[in-house]
Enzyme design. Structure first.
Site, PDB file in Angstrom:
ATOM      1  N   HIS A   1     -97.885 -13.960 -76.025  1.00  0.00           N
ATOM      2  CA  HIS A   1     -96.503 -12.399 -75.602  1.00  0.00           C
ATOM      3  C   HIS A   1     -96.969 -11.636 -74.597  1.00  0.00           C
ATOM      4  O   HIS A   1     -97.872 -12.015 -73.527  1.00  0.00           O
ATOM      5  CB  HIS A   1     -97.003 -11.600 -76.475  1.00  0.00           C
ATOM      6  CG  HIS A   1     -98.393 -10.990 -76.790  1.00  0.00           C
ATOM      7  ND1 HIS A   1     -98.838 -10.467 -75.831  1.00  0.00           N
ATOM      8  CD2 HIS A   1    -100.172 -11.381 -77.468  1.00  0.00           C
ATOM      9  CE1 HIS A   1    -100.749  -9.790 -75.716  1.00  0.00           C
ATOM     10  NE2 HIS A   1    -100.798 -10.265 -76.925  1.00  0.00           N
TER      11      HIS A   1
ATOM     12  N   ASP B   1     -95.825  -8.788 -73.767  1.00  0.00           N
ATOM     13  CA  ASP B   1     -96.000  -7.309 -73.257  1.00  0.00           C
ATOM     14  C   ASP B   1     -98.194  -6.940 -73.747  1.00  0.00           C
ATOM     15  O   ASP B   1     -98.681  -7.927 -73.945  1.00  0.00           O
ATOM     16  CB  ASP B   1     -95.217  -6.256 -74.946  1.00  0.00           C
ATOM     17  CG  ASP B   1     -96.404  -7.182 -76.117  1.00  0.00           C
ATOM     18  OD1 ASP B   1     -96.823  -8.276 -76.428  1.00  0.00           O
ATOM     19  OD2 ASP B   1     -96.272  -5.896 -76.405  1.00  0.00           O
TER      20      ASP B   1
ATOM     21  N   ASP C   1    -104.269 -10.640 -71.769  1.00  0.00           N
ATOM     22  CA  ASP C   1    -104.377 -11.018 -72.639  1.00  0.00           C
ATOM     23  C   ASP C   1    -102.745  -9.722 -72.901  1.00  0.00           C
ATOM     24  O   ASP C   1    -102.163  -8.531 -72.345  1.00  0.00           O
ATOM     25  CB  ASP C   1    -104.778  -9.689 -73.662  1.00  0.00           C
ATOM     26  CG  ASP C   1    -104.450  -9.034 -75.099  1.00  0.00           C
ATOM     27  OD1 ASP C   1    -103.620 -10.071 -75.967  1.00  0.00           O
ATOM     28  OD2 ASP C   1    -104.699  -8.451 -75.718  1.00  0.00           O
TER      29      ASP C   1
ATOM     30  N   GLU D   1     -95.883  -7.551 -79.445  1.00  0.00           N
ATOM     31  CA  GLU D   1     -97.483  -7.944 -80.325  1.00  0.00           C
ATOM     32  C   GLU D   1     -97.840  -6.846 -80.252  1.00  0.00           C
ATOM     33  O   GLU D   1     -98.631  -6.920 -81.323  1.00  0.00           O
ATOM     34  CB  GLU D   1     -97.834  -9.241 -79.998  1.00  0.00           C
ATOM     35  CG  GLU D   1     -98.973  -9.920 -80.938  1.00  0.00           C
ATOM     36  CD  GLU D   1    -100.439  -9.173 -80.746  1.00  0.00           C
ATOM     37  OE1 GLU D   1    -101.100  -9.201 -81.856  1.00  0.00           O
ATOM     38  OE2 GLU D   1    -100.406  -8.267 -79.402  1.00  0.00           O
ATOM     39  N   GLU D   2     -98.162  -6.608 -78.801  1.00  0.00           N
ATOM     40  CA  GLU D   2     -99.549  -4.822 -79.050  1.00  0.00           C
ATOM     41  C   GLU D   2     -98.934  -3.745 -79.890  1.00  0.00           C
ATOM     42  O   GLU D   2     -99.641  -2.934 -80.378  1.00  0.00           O
ATOM     43  CB  GLU D   2     -99.507  -4.553 -77.745  1.00  0.00           C
ATOM     44  CG  GLU D   2    -100.574  -5.669 -77.212  1.00  0.00           C
ATOM     45  CD  GLU D   2    -101.894  -6.395 -77.004  1.00  0.00           C
ATOM     46  OE1 GLU D   2    -102.157  -5.638 -77.828  1.00  0.00           O
ATOM     47  OE2 GLU D   2    -101.846  -6.865 -76.240  1.00  0.00           O
TER      48      GLU D   2
ATOM     49  N   HIS E   1    -107.799  -4.518 -73.780  1.00  0.00           N
ATOM     50  CA  HIS E   1    -107.674  -3.571 -74.300  1.00  0.00           C
ATOM     51  C   HIS E   1    -108.107  -2.171 -73.709  1.00  0.00           C
ATOM     52  O   HIS E   1    -107.858  -1.100 -73.438  1.00  0.00           O
ATOM     53  CB  HIS E   1    -107.854  -3.204 -75.705  1.00  0.00           C
ATOM     54  CG  HIS E   1    -106.871  -3.990 -76.994  1.00  0.00           C
ATOM     55  ND1 HIS E   1    -105.862  -3.925 -78.354  1.00  0.00           N
ATOM     56  CD2 HIS E   1    -105.897  -4.993 -75.960  1.00  0.00           C
ATOM     57  CE1 HIS E   1    -105.705  -5.075 -78.068  1.00  0.00           C
ATOM     58  NE2 HIS E   1    -104.885  -5.724 -77.410  1.00  0.00           N
TER      59      HIS E   1
END
Length: 451
Positions: free
Chosen positions: A90, A92, A123, A156-157, A423
């Site tokens: 992903h 995003d 990520d 996705e996030e 994150h």
């Protein structure tokens, strides 16, 4: 890394990979368009589409998914009669949080102490580059021996399910014999790992109202019900004294049978402050891979600076509940909602709203694809054997794909090892891990085609 033509090719491509990741990280592609311009996500999607076209992919398309974001799709034909492998990542990313707390700008890929720093570097924009490197290495060494589909998600996030709903509406699009999800990570740097389980998740907003408007705390405090105080009590009810999650009706006693996570290593990876205890009971692996976990990820209430002496009329919070394998996420959502309503004190009015949801996932690790990956990882990481670990995070698409294509084998690998700090502030990727995992993926595709 032992010398072999695939590994040598990937090594030669790493400078170009860094330049590409620099370009991709520069897009502020947070799929929350109240915070970040939609044009940033659209730019990242176009970048991925252009990269696929440059590699000879056909049918490259920007898929307008039901949540208002775009996923990128492409198909690279392989030899006639070959198997089909779907590669997922992903583009995003999570918001950068406090940009001032970053050592370097979050959307500028920066090399420091042997790692590349930037939001999405691990990520999962790094996952996009990993897939590209693997395919390029195969093309330079005899060709890609399978049909390859690539899908790169745009939300996705956020957990808003755009690609899941699109896949359900177009079930033929992502059909494959095996799916490689490039959004997980090694247990630690240098230890090749596949993720065999994922916790699911639900996001819920809760609002508590007690008054028509704020009141002077000196004139009314002590009898007037404080909405913020009521919310604090509700949130506190979600944890036992030891910090274990306590949602009424949701069991929290499951155990993790596989690879264990030593407490001291976990403290170091999580950067727990000296003297601060870990929460919960059981082993660390039990707590983060096999049991539910609640987190309060946001509260709307007056900030300390500028606060007035008032009894608050309204307060709200955003709650994340991670759902262990074996528990239905929809049932967990209902239990959480009922718990919040039951534990709201003083007759305060409470409203709950589900924001996002994803089911947990458990893979079949006895499949031919897992054997092919084990051999590939052993070659890419000399002296190490592939390990199986859980992951406390959620990738809702896994269950959607498993339901749509029950015969497909699903493997989860990726760049999000503990040092990556995904994150969080100062997210980074190990270029050595990117290189080795690209080699492993390339060798896996070759092994799988021959199996």
């Amino acid at each position: 890394m032992s010398s072999n033509p695939v590994a040598e090719t990937v090594a030669s491509l790493m400078p170009a990979a860094k330049a590409e990741l620099t370009e991709l990280v520069a897009f502020k592609s947070v799929a929350d368009f109240d915070q970040f311009p939609k044009s940033e996500s659209e730019g990242a999607a176009r970048w991925v589409a252009d990269a696929l076209r440059a590699e000879g992919f056909e049918d490259v398309a920007l898929l307008d998914t039901p949540d208002g974001t775009q996923s990128v799709y492409g198909h690279l034909p392989g030899p006639e009669g070959a198997r089909t492998v779907l590669l997922y990542a992903h583009y995003d990313v999570q918001p950068p949080l406090d940009e001032a707390a970053w050592s370097t700008p979050p959307f500028e890929l920066t090399e420091r102490d042997g790692r590349w720093y930037g939001r999405g570097s691990a990520d999962c924009k790094g996952g996009v580059i990993m897939h590209l490197l693997a395919l390029r290495a195969l093309k330079a060494n005899g060709g890609v021996p399978v049909h390859v589909k690539v899908v790169v998600e745009g939300s996705e996030e956020m957990g808003t399910g755009g690609l899941e709903r699109y896949a359900e509406q177009h079930p033929e699009l992502l059909a494959a014999d095996t799916v490689v999800i490039g959004d997980a990570g090694n247990f630690r740097v240098g230890l090749p790992t596949v993720t065999s389980t994922l916790r699911g998740m639900t996001l819920m907003r809760v609002q508590v109202d007690t008054l028509e408007g704020n009141l002077h705390s000196g004139q009314f405090g002590g009898a007037a019900p404080d909405a913020l105080g009521a919310l604090i009590r509700v949130l506190d009810s979600l944890r036992a004294p030891d910090g274990s999650t306590t949602v009424d009706g949701l069991t929290g006693e499951s155990s993790w049978p596989g690879l264990q996570y030593e407490e001291e290593q976990f403290r170091a990876d999580a950067k727990v402050l000296d003297g601060v205890q870990l929460i919960g009971s059981g082993t660390v692996a039990d707590r983060i891979w096999a049991r539910p976990a609640v987190s309060v990820i946001g509260i709307d209430c007056p900030p300390v600076i500028g606060a007035t002496p008032s009894v608050q009329a309204s307060a709200r919070a955003l709650i994340s509940l991670r759902v262990p394998p074996g528990v239905d996420a929809a049932r967990a959502t209902k239990l959480l909602q009922a718990h919040l309503e039951a534990h709201t004190p003083w007759g305060a009015r409470v409203q709950t709203e589900q924001i996002g949801q994803g089911q947990p996932f458990r893979a079949d690790t006895s499949s031919p694809a897992y054997r092919a990956m084990a051999d590939a990882m052993a070659a890419a990481y000399p002296g190490e054997e592939m390990q199986y670990a859980g992951n406390g995070g959620s990738i809702p698409l896994c269950n959607t794909l498993a339901a749509l294509y029950p015969q497909a084998e699903i493997l989860l690998i990726g760049l999000s090892e503990p040092e990556a700090r995904i994150h969080a502030v100062n997210e980074s990727v190990s270029p050595q891990e990117l290189e080795r995992l690209a080699v492993a993926e390339a060798l896996f595709l070759r092994n799988y085609a021959a199996s």
